[in-house]
Design a protein around this motif. Sequence first.
Motif, PDB file in Angstrom:
ATOM      1  N   ASP A 130      -6.068  16.441   2.938  1.00  0.00           N
ATOM      2  CA  ASP A 130      -6.746  16.351   4.196  1.00  0.00           C
ATOM      3  C   ASP A 130      -7.479  15.043   4.331  1.00  0.00           C
ATOM      4  OD1 ASP A 130      -8.381  16.893   1.991  1.00  0.00           O
ATOM      5  OD2 ASP A 130      -9.846  18.082   3.576  1.00  0.00           O
ATOM      6  N   ARG A 131      -7.315  13.947   3.212  1.00  0.00           N
ATOM      7  CA  ARG A 131      -8.161  12.681   3.067  1.00  0.00           C
ATOM      8  C   ARG A 131      -6.946  11.834   3.606  1.00  0.00           C
ATOM      9  NH1 ARG A 131     -11.464  12.591  -2.230  1.00  0.00           N
ATOM     10  NH2 ARG A 131     -12.651  14.616  -1.777  1.00  0.00           N
ATOM     11  N   GLU A 132      -7.577  10.611   4.438  1.00  0.00           N
ATOM     12  CA  GLU A 132      -6.713   9.389   4.904  1.00  0.00           C
ATOM     13  C   GLU A 132      -7.115   8.242   3.806  1.00  0.00           C
ATOM     14  OE1 GLU A 132      -4.591   9.376   7.080  1.00  0.00           O
ATOM     15  OE2 GLU A 132      -4.797  11.142   7.459  1.00  0.00           O
ATOM     16  N   GLU A 133      -6.733   8.694   2.682  1.00  0.00           N
ATOM     17  CA  GLU A 133      -6.755   7.811   1.502  1.00  0.00           C
ATOM     18  C   GLU A 133      -5.567   7.010   1.061  1.00  0.00           C
ATOM     19  OE1 GLU A 133      -9.842   8.085  -2.021  1.00  0.00           O
ATOM     20  OE2 GLU A 133      -8.078   9.302  -2.420  1.00  0.00           O
ATOM     21  N   SER A 134      -5.561   5.764   0.883  1.00  0.00           N
ATOM     22  CA  SER A 134      -4.474   5.169   0.622  1.00  0.00           C
ATOM     23  C   SER A 134      -4.520   4.360  -0.678  1.00  0.00           C
ATOM     24  CB  SER A 134      -3.837   4.230   1.774  1.00  0.00           C
ATOM     25  OG  SER A 134      -3.460   5.007   2.822  1.00  0.00           O
ATOM     26  N   ALA A 135      -3.519   3.823  -1.163  1.00  0.00           N
ATOM     27  CA  ALA A 135      -3.615   3.075  -2.405  1.00  0.00           C
ATOM     28  C   ALA A 135      -3.152   1.795  -2.030  1.00  0.00           C
ATOM     29  CB  ALA A 135      -2.562   3.805  -3.534  1.00  0.00           C
ATOM     30  N   PHE A 191       0.858  -1.375   0.037  1.00  0.00           N
ATOM     31  CA  PHE A 191       0.126  -0.107  -0.052  1.00  0.00           C
ATOM     32  C   PHE A 191       0.823   1.321   0.140  1.00  0.00           C
ATOM     33  CE2 PHE A 191       0.654  -1.245   4.323  1.00  0.00           C
ATOM     34  CZ  PHE A 191       0.964  -0.070   4.932  1.00  0.00           C
ATOM     35  N   ASP A 192       0.369   2.271  -0.388  1.00  0.00           N
ATOM     36  CA  ASP A 192       0.940   3.695  -0.381  1.00  0.00           C
ATOM     37  C   ASP A 192       0.137   4.843   0.290  1.00  0.00           C
ATOM     38  OD1 ASP A 192       2.085   6.169  -1.205  1.00  0.00           O
ATOM     39  OD2 ASP A 192       2.765   5.291  -3.162  1.00  0.00           O
ATOM     40  N   ARG A 193       0.528   5.182   1.469  1.00  0.00           N
ATOM     41  CA  ARG A 193      -0.190   6.143   1.962  1.00  0.00           C
ATOM     42  C   ARG A 193      -0.369   7.544   1.360  1.00  0.00           C
ATOM     43  NH1 ARG A 193       1.666   6.579   7.271  1.00  0.00           N
ATOM     44  NH2 ARG A 193       0.042   8.125   7.920  1.00  0.00           N
ATOM     45  N   TYR A 194       0.744   7.525   0.589  1.00  0.00           N
ATOM     46  CA  TYR A 194       0.876   9.208   0.004  1.00  0.00           C
ATOM     47  C   TYR A 194       0.606   9.302  -1.505  1.00  0.00           C
ATOM     48  CZ  TYR A 194       3.544   9.762   4.515  1.00  0.00           C
ATOM     49  OH  TYR A 194       3.543   9.926   5.715  1.00  0.00           O
ATOM     50  N   LEU A 195       0.103   8.254  -2.178  1.00  0.00           N
ATOM     51  CA  LEU A 195      -0.043   8.496  -3.509  1.00  0.00           C
ATOM     52  C   LEU A 195      -1.054   9.384  -3.868  1.00  0.00           C
ATOM     53  CD1 LEU A 195       0.718   7.029  -6.341  1.00  0.00           C
ATOM     54  CD2 LEU A 195      -1.256   5.852  -5.935  1.00  0.00           C
ATOM     55  N   TYR A 196      -2.241   9.656  -3.132  1.00  0.00           N
ATOM     56  CA  TYR A 196      -3.143  10.681  -3.295  1.00  0.00           C
ATOM     57  C   TYR A 196      -3.276  11.757  -2.332  1.00  0.00           C
ATOM     58  CZ  TYR A 196      -5.378   6.711  -5.671  1.00  0.00           C
ATOM     59  OH  TYR A 196      -5.659   5.740  -6.563  1.00  0.00           O
ATOM     60  N   LYS A 197      -2.352  12.103  -1.796  1.00  0.00           N
ATOM     61  CA  LYS A 197      -1.973  13.200  -0.927  1.00  0.00           C
ATOM     62  C   LYS A 197      -1.764  14.497  -1.799  1.00  0.00           C
ATOM     63  CE  LYS A 197      -2.130  12.088   3.400  1.00  0.00           C
ATOM     64  NZ  LYS A 197      -3.327  12.362   4.033  1.00  0.00           N
ATOM     65  N   GLY A 198      -1.208  14.290  -2.825  1.00  0.00           N
ATOM     66  CA  GLY A 198      -1.087  15.585  -4.040  1.00  0.00           C
ATOM     67  C   GLY A 198      -2.718  15.961  -4.319  1.00  0.00           C
ATOM     68  N   LEU A 199      -3.491  14.940  -4.368  1.00  0.00           N
ATOM     69  CA  LEU A 199      -5.006  15.456  -4.810  1.00  0.00           C
ATOM     70  C   LEU A 199      -5.608  15.948  -3.498  1.00  0.00           C
ATOM     71  CD1 LEU A 199      -5.482  12.373  -7.208  1.00  0.00           C
ATOM     72  CD2 LEU A 199      -4.799  14.685  -7.789  1.00  0.00           C
ATOM     73  N   HIS A 200      -5.734  15.367  -2.416  1.00  0.00           N
ATOM     74  CA  HIS A 200      -6.429  15.569  -1.179  1.00  0.00           C
ATOM     75  C   HIS A 200      -5.517  15.402  -0.031  1.00  0.00           C
ATOM     76  CE1 HIS A 200      -9.743  14.899  -4.119  1.00  0.00           C
ATOM     77  NE2 HIS A 200      -9.245  13.842  -4.366  1.00  0.00           N
TER      78      HIS A 200
END
Length: 180
Positions: A167-172, A156-165
């Motif tokens: 403030d969200r806790e969204e992981s790949a 998994f990757d905790r930072y893949l979506y951080k560039g988009l959001h």
Amino acid sequence: MNISIEECVGKDETVEVDGDFIVDSVLMLTMADGKIGYQVKEVPAYRKSYEEEDEAEAAGNSPVDAPADQITYLARTGEKVVGQIDLKRSWNHYAYVEDIRVDQAYRRFGIGRRLIEQAALWAKSRGLSGIMLETQNTNVKACRFYESRGFVIGGFDRYLYKGLHKDREESAVYWYLLFE
């Protein structure tokens, strides 16, 4: 030593760099309280060479971007497209699912299962090791679907979506269907 960095403008330009290295330890990853940590474990030393992988790639396989190494399958009901899967042969000898979709009105009719089965046939016909894909941890229904089809989590990757959001806790989540 004066070093300059230049843009590579030609795809035909070949660069040979010895990127080999000695592996004598590995990171043993852990997850606790939402943080990834690791311990270092020593292993018997060996040389890691990407050149061997490149040679194997060139010996038996066409370039990854060749049309034979990517395909889209559509699921139809009559003339209406109700599902789609886009596949590509990846550098690591897996079929990579770039996208899979089933129209909301046609979910729970086995269309996703049939698309994954078709992907497996395509991958096996090319001698690939399995199928890999990525989805978000927020897409629980998709995660459960992949698990029901025999996929396992490879990472998994905790930072893949951080560039988009930010403030969200969204992981790949990376899923793999491994062929025997």
